[in-house]
Design an enzyme around this catalytic site. Structure first.
Site, mmCIF file in Angstrom:
data_model
loop_
_atom_site.group_PDB
_atom_site.id
_atom_site.type_symbol
_atom_site.label_atom_id
_atom_site.label_comp_id
_atom_site.label_asym_id
_atom_site.label_seq_id
_atom_site.Cartn_x
_atom_site.Cartn_y
_atom_site.Cartn_z
ATOM 1 N N ALA A 91 7.957 74.009 51.571
ATOM 2 C CA ALA A 91 9.318 74.100 52.101
ATOM 3 C C ALA A 91 9.798 75.534 51.975
ATOM 4 O O ALA A 91 9.375 76.269 51.092
ATOM 5 C CB ALA A 91 10.253 73.170 51.318
ATOM 6 N N ALA A 92 10.680 75.929 52.854
ATOM 7 C CA ALA A 92 11.186 77.303 52.853
ATOM 8 C C ALA A 92 11.823 77.671 51.517
ATOM 9 O O ALA A 92 11.757 78.808 51.080
ATOM 10 C CB ALA A 92 12.184 77.482 53.989
ATOM 11 N N CYS A 93 12.435 76.691 50.869
ATOM 12 C CA CYS A 93 13.123 76.990 49.607
ATOM 13 C C CYS A 93 12.162 77.054 48.427
ATOM 14 O O CYS A 93 12.567 77.286 47.309
ATOM 15 C CB CYS A 93 14.205 75.942 49.356
ATOM 16 S SG CYS A 93 13.571 74.263 49.288
ATOM 17 N N VAL A 94 10.867 76.848 48.635
ATOM 18 C CA VAL A 94 9.899 76.864 47.550
ATOM 19 C C VAL A 94 8.727 77.778 47.891
ATOM 20 O O VAL A 94 7.606 77.530 47.515
ATOM 21 C CB VAL A 94 9.381 75.434 47.267
ATOM 22 C CG1 VAL A 94 8.636 75.374 45.959
ATOM 23 C CG2 VAL A 94 10.507 74.418 47.238
ATOM 24 N N THR A 95 8.970 78.837 48.633
ATOM 25 C CA THR A 95 7.888 79.713 49.034
ATOM 26 C C THR A 95 7.213 80.328 47.823
ATOM 27 O O THR A 95 7.820 80.554 46.786
ATOM 28 C CB THR A 95 8.396 80.832 49.959
ATOM 29 O OG1 THR A 95 9.450 81.521 49.296
ATOM 30 C CG2 THR A 95 8.865 80.293 51.285
#
Length: 164
Positions: A91-95
């Site tokens: 996810a974008a928030c967990v790159t």
């Protein structure tokens, strides 16, 4: 007398009106491509899970969030990138993190499936031919990665069970 700010505001308003007029056609096109992609992938790849509702009125047309069992999402993204396909892993928030994306943890997705998570995005410029290329390439890449996976081997030998 008009200032450059006035012109910018007027231009933004005209662009918004044009986008609003085009929105139904774009949404229909992107929804058709999304549905075709999911139908093809779900028919071609065993142990594939769609996270969220199926394509239709309860799903945004611009994406598919998939979990590919027995495959690492990051490896899938890297191999597809070499073939000209860009997608997101996790996810974008967990790159740059191996943590389970918070939304997948919230829906109770097992860690094994969350690690095989990828996100596909669709837009107005995507074509059905691109979807065909994507599905063919994605399917072959999943098969290739599974051939290298000790988990896939254990599953094939009956030592572990599928979570899907």
């Amino acid at each position: 007398m008009r200032t450059s700010y006035d012109v910018t505001i007027i231009g933004a308003g005209v662009a918004a009106e044009a986008a609003l007029r085009e929105l139904p056609g774009r949404a229909e096109h992107v929804g058709r491509i999304q549905s075709k992609c999911w139908r093809s992938l779900s028919g071609d790849i065993p142990h594939l899970r769609l996270n969220g509702p199926p394509p239709g009125e309860h799903r945004h047309t611009a994406n598919l969030n998939l979990s590919v069992e027995f495959v690492e999402g990051e490896a899938l993204a890297l191999m597809l990138d070499v073939k000209g396909i860009a997608l997101a892993a996790g996810a974008a928030c967990v790159t740059r993190s191996m943590r389970i994306p918070p939304i997948l943890a919230a829906i109770g997705l097992p860690e094994a499936l969350a690690k095989g998570n990828v996100i596909l995005s669709f837009g107005k410029d995507n074509t059905e031919a691109e979807v065909d290329y994507f599905v063919e390439t994605f399917t072959k890449t999943v098969a290739s990665l599974r051939e290298m996976s000790p988990l896939w081997d254990d599953f094939q030998r009956g030592l572990i069970k599928s979570r899907i």
